[in-house]
Design an enzyme around this catalytic site. Structure first.
Site, mmCIF file in Angstrom:
data_model
loop_
_atom_site.group_PDB
_atom_site.id
_atom_site.type_symbol
_atom_site.label_atom_id
_atom_site.label_comp_id
_atom_site.label_asym_id
_atom_site.label_seq_id
_atom_site.Cartn_x
_atom_site.Cartn_y
_atom_site.Cartn_z
ATOM 1 N N GLY A 39 -4.984 -10.879 1.381
ATOM 2 C CA GLY A 39 -5.821 -10.033 0.533
ATOM 3 C C GLY A 39 -6.822 -9.242 1.363
ATOM 4 N N LEU A 65 -7.227 -6.081 1.153
ATOM 5 C CA LEU A 65 -6.291 -5.089 1.681
ATOM 6 C C LEU A 65 -7.021 -3.836 2.174
ATOM 7 C CD1 LEU A 65 -3.428 -5.287 -0.996
ATOM 8 C CD2 LEU A 65 -3.774 -6.691 1.049
ATOM 9 N N HIS A 73 -2.888 -2.725 5.847
ATOM 10 C CA HIS A 73 -1.944 -3.326 4.900
ATOM 11 C C HIS A 73 -1.161 -2.238 4.157
ATOM 12 C CE1 HIS A 73 -5.052 -6.659 4.953
ATOM 13 N NE2 HIS A 73 -3.957 -7.317 5.256
ATOM 14 N N GLY A 113 1.926 -6.818 10.612
ATOM 15 C CA GLY A 113 1.237 -5.870 11.491
ATOM 16 C C GLY A 113 1.293 -6.303 12.946
ATOM 17 N N LYS A 117 -1.013 -5.829 14.909
ATOM 18 C CA LYS A 117 -2.356 -6.237 15.355
ATOM 19 C C LYS A 117 -2.378 -7.734 15.667
ATOM 20 C CE LYS A 117 -7.009 -6.441 13.656
ATOM 21 N NZ LYS A 117 -6.838 -7.849 13.461
ATOM 22 N N GLN A 127 1.187 -13.646 16.289
ATOM 23 C CA GLN A 127 1.750 -14.078 15.005
ATOM 24 C C GLN A 127 3.131 -13.464 14.786
ATOM 25 O OE1 GLN A 127 -0.476 -14.375 11.154
ATOM 26 N NE2 GLN A 127 0.397 -12.379 10.748
ATOM 27 N N SER A 147 -9.125 -4.245 10.092
ATOM 28 C CA SER A 147 -9.034 -5.696 9.890
ATOM 29 C C SER A 147 -9.900 -6.063 8.696
ATOM 30 C CB SER A 147 -9.580 -6.411 11.137
ATOM 31 O OG SER A 147 -9.895 -7.748 10.847
ATOM 32 N N SER A 148 -9.458 -7.061 7.947
ATOM 33 C CA SER A 148 -10.278 -7.514 6.814
ATOM 34 C C SER A 148 -11.613 -8.045 7.323
ATOM 35 C CB SER A 148 -9.549 -8.621 6.052
ATOM 36 O OG SER A 148 -8.271 -8.163 5.679
ATOM 37 N N ARG A 149 -11.626 -8.524 8.567
ATOM 38 C CA ARG A 149 -12.861 -9.100 9.124
ATOM 39 C C ARG A 149 -13.868 -8.020 9.550
ATOM 40 N NH1 ARG A 149 -9.015 -13.299 10.903
ATOM 41 N NH2 ARG A 149 -9.713 -15.243 9.939
HETATM 42 O O1 PAF Z 1 -1.619 -12.102 8.782
HETATM 43 C C1 PAF Z 1 -2.000 -12.675 7.753
HETATM 44 O O2 PAF Z 1 -2.661 -12.096 6.878
HETATM 45 C C2 PAF Z 1 -1.659 -14.139 7.557
HETATM 46 O O3 PAF Z 1 -1.678 -14.837 8.766
HETATM 47 C C3 PAF Z 1 -0.338 -14.367 6.807
HETATM 48 C C4 PAF Z 1 0.846 -13.836 7.587
HETATM 49 C C5 PAF Z 1 -0.387 -13.683 5.446
HETATM 50 C C6 PAF Z 1 -0.119 -15.865 6.584
HETATM 51 O O4 PAF Z 1 -1.153 -16.429 5.851
#
Ligand code: PAF
Length: 281
Positions: free
Chosen positions: A31, A33, A37, A151, A153, A157, A189-191
Site C-alpha cells: 500500500g 501507493l 507502484h 520494482g 528499487k 528482493q 518510496s512509501s518511506r
Molecule cells: O516490496 C514490497 O512492497 C513488499 O516487500 C512485498 C513484495 C509486497 C511483500 O510484502
C-alpha cells in the site's frame, strides 16, 4: 473494481476473471501507493487482461524496532489510484486472514538461499527476505497470476523472488520494472513520507553518489572500491551508510571489476530514516 479481504472470495473472483478475460497480472504491494507502484500497474495493464493488486503490510518481513507500526496505511487513497488504473480487484487481507495460526515459531516459512540473503539489506534486516519470500509465495498461491510485477528499487528482493520462483517451479513470470524517480532524482518510496524537508534535501545526495559511480566508471575507473570511495564524497555528512556496494546484478556476488550491468546499490540512514537506491551500470 472489487476490494476484498477474504481469501476464498478472492480465489472465486479471480477464477471468473481468468475465465472471462485470460491473462492475470499481479502487483503485490504494502500500500501507500506512489508513482513507482503506478508504473507497475500501467505495465501490468498493458501486458495482461486483468490486473490484481494486493495491499498487505506483512508483519513477517519486519524486525522488532523497524517501522511496521508506523508504515503508512491509506486504503482509500490507494483504492482511488487502483480505480484510476482500471485494476479489477484489490486483495487487502487482514493479518488474521493471512496468518490464522499465528506468526513466527508456528509458521512454515520459505527460506531463500543464505548466500543471497547475507548481502546488502539481508545483512542489516535479519530474516527479512524469509518474510518477503513467504508472503509472496502465499500471495502467488492465492492469486495464481500469470505475471507478477516488482520494482527494481528493491533489487535484492527482485533477485531473490526470481530465484525462489525458479527453484520451486512456480508457474509465474516475474517482471522487474525500472525505478521511478522524483524530478530531483530521489527514488520513489512509501518511506519518503517520513522525510522532513531538510532530511529530503540530504537524501538527494544518495542518488547523486550513485550517479558519481556511473560517471567514474564511464571515465575509465574499473576498481569498484575506488569508485565507491570517491562517490561517497558526494553524500551529505548526515547520511549514514549501511552499505554501498557493486555486485553482479543476477547472482549478487561482489565484482572484482566494474562492467556494464553491474548493480551499484546503497542503503543509508538519513536522520534515522533508512532509504535504499541502486543503479545498473
Ligand atoms: O516490496 C514490497 O512492497 C513488499 O516487500 C512485498 C513484495 C509486497 C511483500 O510484502
Amino acid at each position: 473494481m472489487h476490494i476484498i479481504s477474504d481469501i476464498e472470495e478472492t480465489r472465486k473472483l479471480i477464477k471468473d476473471l481468468r475465465y472471462k478475460y485470460g491473462i492475470i497480472g499481479f502487483v503485490p504491494t504494502m500500500g501507500a501507493l506512489h508513482q513507482g507502484h503506478e508504473s507497475l500497474l500501467v505495465k501490468a495493464k498493458q501486458e495482461c487482461d486483468a490486473v490484481i493488486v494486493s495491499i498487505f503490510v506483512n508483519p513477517v518481513q519486519f524486525n522488532p524496532g523497524e517501522d511496521f507500526d508506523k508504515y503508512p496505511r491509506q486504503l482509500e487513497k490507494d483504492s482511488e489510484i487502483c480505480f484510476k488504473n482500471r485494476i479489477s480487484l484489490i486483495f487487502a487481507p487482514s493479518i488474521q486472514q493471512m496468518y490464522p495460526e499465528g506468526l513466527n515459531n508456528t509458521l512454515t516459512k520459505i527460506v531463500p538461499p543464505q548466500i543471497y540473503q547475507d548481502k546488502l539489506c539481508g545483512k542489516f534486516r535479519k530474516d527479512h527476505f524469509n518474510g518477503v519470500a513467504t508472503v509472496v509465495l502465499k500471495l502467488f498461491n492465492i492469486i495464481q497470476p500469470d505475471k507478477a510485477y516488482f520494482g527494481q528499487k528493491d533489487a535484492q528482493q527482485l533477485i531473490i523472488i526470481k530465484k525462489v520462483v525458479r527453484d520451486l517451479n512456480i508457474p509465474v513470470e516475474i517482471i522487474g520494472c525500472p525505478i521511478i524517480r522524483e524530478p530531483d532524482g530521489l527514488a520513489m518510496s512509501s518511506r519518503n513520507t517520513y522525510l522532513s524537508f531538510e532530511s529530503r534535501q540530504k537524501a538527494l545526495s544518495i542518488y547523486k553518489s550513485l550517479c558519481r559511480v556511473k560517471e567514474l566508471y564511464e571515465s575509465g575507473i574499473k576498481d569498484p572500491q575506488s569508485a565507491v570511495d570517491e562517490a561517497k564524497k558526494a553524500l551529505h555528512n548526515d547520511v549514514i551508510i549501511d552499505y554501498f556496494e557493486c555486485l553482479n546484478a543476477e547472482s549478487l556476488f561482489s565484482v572484482e571489476k566494474l562492467k556494464d550491468k553491474t548493480l551499484v546499490a546503497i542503503a543509508a540512514k538519513v536522520d534515522q530514516i533508512r532509504l535504499i537506491d541502486n543503479i545498473i551500470l
